[in-house]
Motif scaffolding. Structure first.
Motif, PDB file in Angstrom:
ATOM      1  N   VAL A 219       0.756  -1.206  -0.133  1.00  0.00           N
ATOM      2  CA  VAL A 219       0.019   0.089  -0.017  1.00  0.00           C
ATOM      3  C   VAL A 219       0.959   1.184  -0.018  1.00  0.00           C
ATOM      4  CG1 VAL A 219      -1.595   1.604   1.209  1.00  0.00           C
ATOM      5  CG2 VAL A 219      -1.879  -1.011   1.076  1.00  0.00           C
ATOM      6  N   LYS A 220       0.608   2.084  -0.919  1.00  0.00           N
ATOM      7  CA  LYS A 220       1.491   3.556  -0.900  1.00  0.00           C
ATOM      8  C   LYS A 220       0.844   4.542  -0.046  1.00  0.00           C
ATOM      9  CE  LYS A 220       2.586   4.556  -5.203  1.00  0.00           C
ATOM     10  NZ  LYS A 220       4.244   4.020  -4.983  1.00  0.00           N
ATOM     11  N   VAL A 221       1.552   4.676   0.713  1.00  0.00           N
ATOM     12  CA  VAL A 221       1.266   6.081   1.613  1.00  0.00           C
ATOM     13  C   VAL A 221       2.191   7.456   1.231  1.00  0.00           C
ATOM     14  CG1 VAL A 221       0.385   4.634   3.605  1.00  0.00           C
ATOM     15  CG2 VAL A 221       2.681   5.553   3.379  1.00  0.00           C
ATOM     16  N   SER A 222       1.895   8.376   1.222  1.00  0.00           N
ATOM     17  CA  SER A 222       2.642   9.647   0.806  1.00  0.00           C
ATOM     18  C   SER A 222       2.198  10.729   1.554  1.00  0.00           C
ATOM     19  CB  SER A 222       2.635   9.883  -0.725  1.00  0.00           C
ATOM     20  OG  SER A 222       1.321  10.154  -1.174  1.00  0.00           O
ATOM     21  N   GLY A 223       3.131  11.700   1.591  1.00  0.00           N
ATOM     22  CA  GLY A 223       2.846  12.986   2.249  1.00  0.00           C
ATOM     23  C   GLY A 223       3.884  14.063   1.934  1.00  0.00           C
ATOM     24  N   ALA A 224       3.728  15.282   2.140  1.00  0.00           N
ATOM     25  CA  ALA A 224       4.525  16.315   1.752  1.00  0.00           C
ATOM     26  C   ALA A 224       5.097  17.129   3.027  1.00  0.00           C
ATOM     27  CB  ALA A 224       4.061  17.502   0.794  1.00  0.00           C
ATOM     28  N   LEU A 225       6.375  17.501   3.036  1.00  0.00           N
ATOM     29  CA  LEU A 225       7.026  18.309   4.091  1.00  0.00           C
ATOM     30  C   LEU A 225       7.140  19.606   3.562  1.00  0.00           C
ATOM     31  CD1 LEU A 225       8.246  18.304   7.042  1.00  0.00           C
ATOM     32  CD2 LEU A 225      10.500  17.744   5.965  1.00  0.00           C
ATOM     33  N   CYS A 226       6.744  20.618   4.297  1.00  0.00           N
ATOM     34  CA  CYS A 226       6.894  22.197   3.852  1.00  0.00           C
ATOM     35  C   CYS A 226       7.122  23.040   4.987  1.00  0.00           C
ATOM     36  CB  CYS A 226       5.651  22.524   3.354  1.00  0.00           C
ATOM     37  SG  CYS A 226       4.757  21.639   2.112  1.00  0.00           S
ATOM     38  N   SER A 227       7.300  24.289   4.814  1.00  0.00           N
ATOM     39  CA  SER A 227       7.685  25.311   6.014  1.00  0.00           C
ATOM     40  C   SER A 227       7.563  26.343   5.449  1.00  0.00           C
ATOM     41  CB  SER A 227       8.923  25.019   6.526  1.00  0.00           C
ATOM     42  OG  SER A 227       9.341  26.013   7.567  1.00  0.00           O
ATOM     43  N   ASN A 228       7.084  27.599   6.366  1.00  0.00           N
ATOM     44  CA  ASN A 228       6.943  28.754   5.867  1.00  0.00           C
ATOM     45  C   ASN A 228       8.079  29.787   6.413  1.00  0.00           C
ATOM     46  OD1 ASN A 228       4.200  28.697   4.914  1.00  0.00           O
ATOM     47  ND2 ASN A 228       3.483  28.657   6.788  1.00  0.00           N
ATOM     48  N   ASP A 229       9.057  28.920   7.184  1.00  0.00           N
ATOM     49  CA  ASP A 229      10.180  29.986   7.881  1.00  0.00           C
ATOM     50  C   ASP A 229      11.469  29.002   7.988  1.00  0.00           C
ATOM     51  OD1 ASP A 229       9.582  27.951   9.927  1.00  0.00           O
ATOM     52  OD2 ASP A 229       8.942  29.368  11.295  1.00  0.00           O
ATOM     53  N   THR A 230      11.506  28.026   7.376  1.00  0.00           N
ATOM     54  CA  THR A 230      12.644  26.964   7.555  1.00  0.00           C
ATOM     55  C   THR A 230      13.266  26.437   6.172  1.00  0.00           C
ATOM     56  OG1 THR A 230      12.246  26.547   9.776  1.00  0.00           O
ATOM     57  CG2 THR A 230      13.477  24.951   8.961  1.00  0.00           C
ATOM     58  N   THR A 231      14.609  26.564   6.217  1.00  0.00           N
ATOM     59  CA  THR A 231      15.283  25.730   5.079  1.00  0.00           C
ATOM     60  C   THR A 231      15.941  24.487   5.467  1.00  0.00           C
ATOM     61  OG1 THR A 231      15.782  27.803   3.963  1.00  0.00           O
ATOM     62  CG2 THR A 231      17.274  25.944   3.555  1.00  0.00           C
ATOM     63  N   LEU A 232      15.660  23.506   4.928  1.00  0.00           N
ATOM     64  CA  LEU A 232      16.221  21.847   5.128  1.00  0.00           C
ATOM     65  C   LEU A 232      16.572  21.386   3.666  1.00  0.00           C
ATOM     66  CD1 LEU A 232      16.800  19.713   7.001  1.00  0.00           C
ATOM     67  CD2 LEU A 232      14.252  18.939   6.735  1.00  0.00           C
ATOM     68  N   SER A 233      17.778  20.779   3.615  1.00  0.00           N
ATOM     69  CA  SER A 233      18.093  20.197   2.620  1.00  0.00           C
ATOM     70  C   SER A 233      19.217  18.970   3.089  1.00  0.00           C
ATOM     71  CB  SER A 233      18.651  20.910   1.490  1.00  0.00           C
ATOM     72  OG  SER A 233      19.411  20.081   0.398  1.00  0.00           O
ATOM     73  N   TYR A 234      18.573  17.831   2.719  1.00  0.00           N
ATOM     74  CA  TYR A 234      19.543  16.451   2.937  1.00  0.00           C
ATOM     75  C   TYR A 234      19.371  15.400   2.138  1.00  0.00           C
ATOM     76  CZ  TYR A 234      15.073  14.364   4.744  1.00  0.00           C
ATOM     77  OH  TYR A 234      13.905  13.803   4.682  1.00  0.00           O
ATOM     78  N   ASP A 235      20.189  14.486   2.293  1.00  0.00           N
ATOM     79  CA  ASP A 235      19.940  13.281   1.550  1.00  0.00           C
ATOM     80  C   ASP A 235      19.722  12.211   2.344  1.00  0.00           C
ATOM     81  OD1 ASP A 235      21.502  14.346  -0.430  1.00  0.00           O
ATOM     82  OD2 ASP A 235      23.454  13.775  -0.082  1.00  0.00           O
ATOM     83  N   GLN A 236      18.508  11.574   1.690  1.00  0.00           N
ATOM     84  CA  GLN A 236      17.469  10.619   2.514  1.00  0.00           C
ATOM     85  C   GLN A 236      18.488   9.471   2.815  1.00  0.00           C
ATOM     86  OE1 GLN A 236      14.432  10.413   3.781  1.00  0.00           O
ATOM     87  NE2 GLN A 236      14.700   8.159   4.183  1.00  0.00           N
ATOM     88  N   GLY A 237      18.860   8.696   3.841  1.00  0.00           N
ATOM     89  CA  GLY A 237      19.661   7.783   4.154  1.00  0.00           C
ATOM     90  C   GLY A 237      20.323   7.627   5.477  1.00  0.00           C
ATOM     91  N   PHE A 238      21.383   7.697   5.294  1.00  0.00           N
ATOM     92  CA  PHE A 238      22.303   7.828   6.641  1.00  0.00           C
ATOM     93  C   PHE A 238      23.179   8.795   6.877  1.00  0.00           C
ATOM     94  CE2 PHE A 238      20.623   3.789   6.542  1.00  0.00           C
ATOM     95  CZ  PHE A 238      20.761   3.246   7.861  1.00  0.00           C
ATOM     96  N   LEU A 239      23.089   9.642   7.952  1.00  0.00           N
ATOM     97  CA  LEU A 239      23.990  10.917   8.345  1.00  0.00           C
ATOM     98  C   LEU A 239      25.449   9.982   8.949  1.00  0.00           C
ATOM     99  CD1 LEU A 239      24.482  13.705   8.305  1.00  0.00           C
ATOM    100  CD2 LEU A 239      23.935  13.897  10.558  1.00  0.00           C
TER     101      LEU A 239
END
Length: 255
Positions: A219-239
């Motif tokens: 079953v596919k579930v999905s959603g979006a992440l947004c912001s009005n005041d914050t910048t976020l950029s990352y690679d999905q996986g492992f830090l």
């Protein structure tokens, strides 16, 4: 001499994952009591697609990416997750966001990102062993990035206020087609998302019994992440050695 020392340090660190583990404490939540993903690959799900959309360019069609990007009042990132129904039967589906702090004393000192084998005991051990033991290893890790690819950096700027937008069950984003103006059909959003998300923490965004029809494969579930005041950029996986980004972690129903 300095070059030799740096090269030797890099080689030793890249092979010694426990040394990196000692520097990094992965943040915990109720679904990840040790801060890690479950040892069994069947007990968690990684995104099958990350797709950006832009409020300022509402008709722009983006390609799928391994990088999530959120910018104030503009870019959001949609996440598709394909839940395996058989594995989720009689389980709790926990949508988590792992947001570890950046490892210190490594970036810059080594002249770039460190590449390590992020698999811990139970994830296949030696490089290549995971693929041999688990034919579906790539389904969870390498659909977006190599299982050996680990980042030590991300961009975060702002107070950490984010908005979670839920889409209808079974409907997800399509790379090269979905846009801000033409998003997936709206569905239930997390009822009690965290007020803020900041580095050094791990968050359970939503939790509930999976309860998918047993006759389905996934079953596919999905959603979006947004912001009005914050910048976020990352690679999905492992830090480094800590999980970074969205996952669905399957846990047992409380008795």
């Amino acid at each position: 001499m300095k070059t030799t020392i740096v090269a030797t340090t890099f080689a030793a660190t890249a092979l010694a994952v426990p040394a990196l583990d000692a520097l990094v404490q992965c943040p915990k939540n109720t679904a990840q009591p040790d801060g890690n993903l479950p040892a069994s690959l069947s007990n968690y799900v990684s995104p099958s697609l990350l797709l950006q959309i832009s409020a300022k360019e509402p008709n722009k069609k983006f390609a799928g990416s391994n990088t999530a990007e959120v910018t104030p009042g503009d870019k959001c990132t949609i996440f598709n997750l394909d839940i395996p129904v058989k594995a989720s039967q009689n389980k709790v589906c926990n949508l988590v966001f792992d947001f570890p702090a950046k490892p210190t004393g490594l970036v810059g000192d080594l002249g770039g990102d460190l590449v390590v084998d992020h698999r811990r005991p139970g994830h296949g051990g030696k490089a290549g062993e995971g693929e041999a033991k688990h034919g579906h290893h790539d389904k969870h890790h390498a659909r977006l990035a190599s299982p050996l690819a680990s980042s030590l950096d991300y961009k975060f700027d702002g107070p950490g206020n984010f908005k979670f937008i839920g889409y209808d069950i079974g409907v997800g984003a399509v790379a090269g087609e979905t846009t801000y103006a033409d998003q997936p059909k709206a569905g239930p959003s997390p009822p009690n998302p965290p007020a803020k998300m900041e580095p050094g923490h791990s968050y359970v965004i939503n939790s509930g019994n999976c309860e998918f029809p047993a006759n389905l494969t996934s079953v596919k579930v999905s959603g979006a992440l947004c912001s009005n005041d914050t910048t976020l950029s990352y690679d999905q996986g492992f830090l480094g050695t800590c999980p970074m980004g969205f996952y669905v972690v399957l846990t047992d129903v409380a008795k």
